[in-house]
Design an enzyme around this catalytic site. Structure first.
Site, mmCIF file in Angstrom:
data_model
loop_
_atom_site.group_PDB
_atom_site.id
_atom_site.type_symbol
_atom_site.label_atom_id
_atom_site.label_comp_id
_atom_site.label_asym_id
_atom_site.label_seq_id
_atom_site.Cartn_x
_atom_site.Cartn_y
_atom_site.Cartn_z
ATOM 1 N N SER A 226 33.080 32.777 40.522
ATOM 2 C CA SER A 226 33.143 34.068 40.274
ATOM 3 C C SER A 226 32.716 35.037 41.427
ATOM 4 O O SER A 226 33.431 34.955 42.320
ATOM 5 C CB SER A 226 32.051 34.487 38.991
ATOM 6 O OG SER A 226 32.250 35.412 38.264
ATOM 7 N N LYS A 230 34.606 34.373 45.292
ATOM 8 C CA LYS A 230 35.104 35.518 46.295
ATOM 9 C C LYS A 230 34.485 35.183 47.476
ATOM 10 O O LYS A 230 35.302 35.262 48.649
ATOM 11 C CB LYS A 230 34.531 36.996 45.517
ATOM 12 C CG LYS A 230 34.999 37.227 44.260
ATOM 13 C CD LYS A 230 34.748 38.710 43.827
ATOM 14 C CE LYS A 230 34.289 39.265 42.525
ATOM 15 N NZ LYS A 230 35.016 38.946 41.726
ATOM 16 N N GLN A 272 40.225 43.909 36.299
ATOM 17 C CA GLN A 272 39.342 44.218 37.063
ATOM 18 C C GLN A 272 40.118 44.854 38.304
ATOM 19 O O GLN A 272 40.964 44.211 39.219
ATOM 20 C CB GLN A 272 38.330 43.298 37.760
ATOM 21 C CG GLN A 272 37.396 44.148 38.793
ATOM 22 C CD GLN A 272 36.159 43.262 39.008
ATOM 23 O OE1 GLN A 272 36.155 42.023 38.825
ATOM 24 N NE2 GLN A 272 35.011 43.906 39.018
ATOM 25 N N GLU A 280 30.950 48.406 40.921
ATOM 26 C CA GLU A 280 30.038 47.739 40.468
ATOM 27 C C GLU A 280 29.068 47.198 41.394
ATOM 28 O O GLU A 280 27.897 46.935 40.816
ATOM 29 C CB GLU A 280 30.973 46.332 39.538
ATOM 30 C CG GLU A 280 30.005 45.729 38.804
ATOM 31 C CD GLU A 280 31.031 44.430 38.397
ATOM 32 O OE1 GLU A 280 32.011 44.379 38.332
ATOM 33 O OE2 GLU A 280 30.075 43.328 38.184
ATOM 34 N N TRP A 324 39.987 39.438 32.329
ATOM 35 C CA TRP A 324 39.434 40.410 33.619
ATOM 36 C C TRP A 324 39.753 39.778 34.850
ATOM 37 O O TRP A 324 39.724 40.587 36.075
ATOM 38 C CB TRP A 324 37.884 40.454 33.475
ATOM 39 C CG TRP A 324 36.903 41.416 34.128
ATOM 40 C CD1 TRP A 324 35.773 40.918 35.007
ATOM 41 C CD2 TRP A 324 36.986 42.714 34.266
ATOM 42 N NE1 TRP A 324 35.108 41.954 35.515
ATOM 43 C CE2 TRP A 324 35.905 43.042 34.959
ATOM 44 C CE3 TRP A 324 37.628 43.421 33.398
ATOM 45 C CZ2 TRP A 324 35.866 44.362 35.519
ATOM 46 C CZ3 TRP A 324 37.370 44.941 34.030
ATOM 47 C CH2 TRP A 324 36.497 45.630 34.861
ATOM 48 N N HIS A 360 33.531 30.752 31.072
ATOM 49 C CA HIS A 360 33.560 31.137 32.640
ATOM 50 C C HIS A 360 32.644 30.180 33.470
ATOM 51 O O HIS A 360 31.631 30.049 33.020
ATOM 52 C CB HIS A 360 33.167 32.708 32.495
ATOM 53 C CG HIS A 360 33.179 33.320 33.945
ATOM 54 N ND1 HIS A 360 34.320 33.100 34.731
ATOM 55 C CD2 HIS A 360 32.348 34.048 34.763
ATOM 56 C CE1 HIS A 360 33.922 33.906 35.885
ATOM 57 N NE2 HIS A 360 33.040 34.551 35.757
HETATM 58 C C1 MCU Z 1 34.600 37.311 38.278
HETATM 59 O O1 MCU Z 1 33.718 37.692 39.342
HETATM 60 C C2 MCU Z 1 32.750 38.923 38.721
HETATM 61 C C3 MCU Z 1 33.258 40.077 38.361
HETATM 62 O O2 MCU Z 1 34.331 40.435 39.602
HETATM 63 C C4 MCU Z 1 32.506 41.083 37.823
HETATM 64 O O3 MCU Z 1 33.180 42.117 37.510
HETATM 65 C C5 MCU Z 1 31.816 40.574 36.801
HETATM 66 O O4 MCU Z 1 30.561 41.551 36.384
HETATM 67 O O5 MCU Z 1 31.095 39.417 37.097
HETATM 68 C C6 MCU Z 1 31.924 38.222 37.565
HETATM 69 C C7 MCU Z 1 30.907 37.142 38.002
HETATM 70 O O6 MCU Z 1 30.424 36.915 38.955
HETATM 71 O O7 MCU Z 1 30.353 36.372 36.990
HETATM 72 C C8 MCU Z 1 29.241 35.586 37.087
#
Ligand code: MCU
Length: 414
Positions: A226, A230, A272, A280, A324, A360
């Site tokens: 997530s 990145k 997103q 964010e 997303w 996720h």
């Molecule tokens: C997928 O990574 C992120 C996403 O970019 C955000 O919008 C969301 O709030 O959180 C995701 C994440 O890191 O989840 C653990």
């Protein structure tokens, strides 16, 4: 969402003799060292922004130089890194003059000093019960995603890196907070991902430069899920000592491109986008928001961020059940990124796997073989891999061909 049977394509490499010679050279994903003969790009070089609707051509850089050789690619790579630093991620400070640390069976410590300031941070070390030292190691950012056991069972050590200690990522108030900013100042323009990446490079410095026999500095990988996925891509892009990057469900700001995510949103999907992500959190430099509503003006996009990892190993794991993340965006962007591996003769060194039907950051059984394949190829070096991995259960409203109007060259060695 309708589920589709998992489609797995294992394309057996059938390379002609001339290409095979160069592929053999680079099969291990041997890093391409930045060429000191490449120009050093300064902020003034980046004033011009054009409107580019498709994914920009990674093989054209600077003042319209076409890349036809490997040494030109090294300069294109330097230019591409400079673009990401300048527009999106913020500058990566060089290694500080003083870095020291220790590696013991349970912990790695890092001390770094610059401009009269000193910081220290620790990472936990989890050694496997099988295999023997010096072990290959996976640096794991944060808490979600592929777990320690998975790697330990394969004979790979895990270094758990608390990236939030270097740069916080709670919300927009996190800007300038964390140990990286204690060292470089709370107004340093690097966003959180660049700060994490800098910290990973210091862990690598300690592994490389201290007298330790536990970790093999030539077999290091990085992973995260997530937001930390990145960050894993950024770390792999900016430190060529990292042999393998596994980016799990990184979505927007990771394996997705800004342009295709915008397109998906225009198609009515809840994806997103750049415009949303900069509101964010603090993963990017502050003034990246200038591109909100104008991502076609970015001279680069994320197929080029991933392309910085070539010919080293990159496994992109995505989840088609999470709208997303941008499933067309991550799948197509990764395929376009693959052009760089193709140009370097190592298409098998990037794997792309998108499977849904799970939560996720929970790796489903169907993605485990992909992880095992990449770990064994890059960290255990037990088997030379000749298979290309492209796996998806997704359905996409657009194709790689629509976003890649340019041709992929075969780069001549020089
Ligand atoms: C997928 O990574 C992120 C996403 O970019 C955000 O919008 C969301 O709030 O959180 C995701 C994440 O890191 O989840 C653990």
């Amino acid at each position: 969402m309708q589920r589709f049977k998992v489609l797995t394509l294992f394309v057996l490499a059938s390379l002609g003799t001339s290409i095979q010679a160069s592929a053999n050279n680079a099969n291990s994903g041997k890093p391409l060292k930045d060429d000191t003969a490449c120009p050093v790009y300064a902020a003034a070089d980046f004033a011009q922004l054009n409107d580019i609707r498709h994914l920009p051509n990674p093989f054209v850089y600077g003042k319209a130089i076409n890349v036809t050789s490997r040494s030109q690619w090294q300069c294109a790579r330097a230019w591409t890194k400079a673009q990401f630093e300048h527009w999106e991620l913020g500058p990566l400070p060089p290694a500080p003059p003083v870095v020291s640390g220790t590696v013991t069976a349970r912990q790695l410590t890092v001390h770094a000093s610059a401009s009269g300031n000193t910081i220290a941070f620790n990472a936990q070390l989890h050694l496997p019960a099988i295999g023997k030292a010096p072990f290959p190691a996976m640096i794991r950012l944060g808490e979600y995603g592929l777990d320690t056991q998975l790697f330990n069972d394969a004979g790979v050590a895990v270094i758990t890196y608390n990236n939030g200690e270097l740069a916080e990522q709670n919300n927009q108030q996190s800007r300038g907070r964390g140990k990286f900013y204690e060292l470089f100042g709370s107004d340093h323009p690097a966003g959180a991902m660049m700060a994490w990446s800098w910290g990973i490079s210091r862990i690598l410095d300690v592994i490389e430069n201290t007298d330790q026999q536990l970790i093999d500095s030539t077999r290091i990988g990085v992973t995260g899920c997530s937001r930390n996925g990145k960050g894993a891509i950024v770390a792999g892009a900016f430190d060529e000592r990292i042999q393998l990057t596994i980016a799990q469900e990184s979505g927007s700001g990771g394996a997705a491109s800004w342009r295709i995510s915008d397109y998906q949103q225009q198609q009515g999907q809840n994806v997103q986008t750049q415009q949303q992500i900069v509101t964010e959190n603090v993963w990017f430099r502050d003034n990246f928001s200038r591109f909100s509503g104008a991502t076609t003006q970015l001279p680069v996009d994320h197929h080029q961020l991933m392309g910085l990892l070539a010919p080293r190993g990159l496994l992109v794991l995505e989840n088609t059940s999470m709208e997303w993340l941008g499933n067309s965006s991550t799948f197509i962007t990764s395929q376009v990124a693959k052009s760089v591996w193709q140009a370097l003769g190592t298409p098998q060194n990037i794997g792309i796997s998108q499977v849904g039907g799970h939560r996720h950051c929970q790796l489903p059984a169907s993605q485990q073989p992909a992880v095992q394949q990449f770990v064994s190829q890059f960290l255990l070096q037990s088997a030379a891999n000749t298979r290309e991995l492209l796996q998806t259960d997704g359905q996409y409203s657009t194709s790689a061909a629509e976003w890649r109007p340019w041709a992929t060259p075969t780069l001549r060695p020089d």
